[in-house]
Design a protein around this motif. Structure first.
Motif, short mmCIF file in Angstrom:
data_model
loop_
_atom_site.label_atom_id
_atom_site.label_comp_id
_atom_site.label_asym_id
_atom_site.label_seq_id
_atom_site.Cartn_x
_atom_site.Cartn_y
_atom_site.Cartn_z
N GLU A 11 0.85 -1.20 0.00
CA GLU A 11 0.00 0.00 0.00
C GLU A 11 0.89 1.25 0.00
O GLU A 11 1.92 1.28 0.69
CB GLU A 11 -0.86 -0.02 1.27
N VAL A 12 0.49 2.29 -0.77
CA VAL A 12 1.27 3.53 -0.77
C VAL A 12 1.03 4.23 0.57
O VAL A 12 -0.07 4.68 0.87
CB VAL A 12 0.89 4.45 -1.97
N ALA A 13 2.10 4.28 1.37
CA ALA A 13 2.00 4.79 2.75
C ALA A 13 2.56 6.19 2.88
O ALA A 13 2.30 6.88 3.88
CB ALA A 13 2.77 3.86 3.68
N GLY A 14 3.34 6.63 1.88
CA GLY A 14 3.96 7.95 1.98
C GLY A 14 4.55 8.36 0.65
O GLY A 14 4.68 7.53 -0.27
N TYR A 15 4.89 9.63 0.55
CA TYR A 15 5.56 10.11 -0.66
C TYR A 15 6.56 11.19 -0.26
O TYR A 15 6.48 11.76 0.84
CB TYR A 15 4.56 10.65 -1.70
#
Ligand code: COA
Length: 167
Positions: free
Chosen positions: A67-71
């Protein structure tokens, strides 16, 4: 928990926009200046994706268990010509979703950005931090950042009235 840092892809747009929304609204709770327009997060998502393939930008995402948790977004910048040492790396943004925090994800995003800056000869990295944000203040100081500029604000006219209403 497995954290993977990778370059952003176009398909990350909506996940990044959602994280930006959370991050900006987090600031907005502390200072009404950071009040988002209704589509502000979508505008950011489009702009972030536009950074893919730009030589002077490094847009990254952190995936936790898929899952994309940060950028994070690092940009190569130059100070004005009056400076002898002009090149620096700007941390344009970094955000980790609330449910993923305090598990090293922000640090891992910054480590990857920092490697990229170093590979481009950068020896100075700057981050703009809202003084009302106690979380990012703690985070950047832990990573060794120290303050060097202070931005002051004077609210006048309608701005002063709005501020009085907010506080
Ligand atoms: C700032 C942010 C990116 C940090 O991400 P994170 O994944 O939680 O950070 P890490 O787990 O890698 O934290 C590394 C260290 O930073 C420091 N730190 C992180 N959050 C902190 C907090 N709330 N208060 C004080 N120190 C903090 C700690 O020393 C931490 O190490 P520890 O957990 O071993 O004590 C995240 O909290 C966030 O997105 N916040 C909201 C948006 C924001 O403020 N973005 C920054 C804009 S400049």
């Amino acid at each position: 928990m497995r954290v993977t840092i990778r370059k952003a892809r176009r398909s990350d747009r909506s996940a990044v926009a959602a994280l930006f929304k959370e991050m900006f609204d987090f600031h907005g709770q502390r200072d009404a200046h950071f009040t988002r327009t209704e589509s502000g997060h979508e505008v950011f998502g489009d702009w972030f994706i536009d950074q893919i393939g730009q030589e002077s930008s490094m847009p990254l995402v952190a995936e936790v268990d898929g899952e994309v948790a940060g950028y994070a977004l690092g940009i190569l910048r130059k100070h004005p010509q009056v400076f002898l040492h002009r090149d620096y790396g700007e941390v344009n943004d970094i955000a980790v979703g609330a449910k993923f925090r305090r598990q090293g994800t922000g640090q891992a995003l910054f480590a990857r950005m920092s490697e990229w800056f170093t590979s481009h000869g950068i020896t100075r990295i700057e981050a703009r931090v809202a003084t009302s944000n106690e979380v990012s203040s703690g985070f950047w100081r832990r990573l060794g950042f120290t303050p060097y500029l202070e931005t002051l604000v004077l609210k006048t006219g309608a701005g002063a009235a709005r501020h009085a209403k907010d506080t």
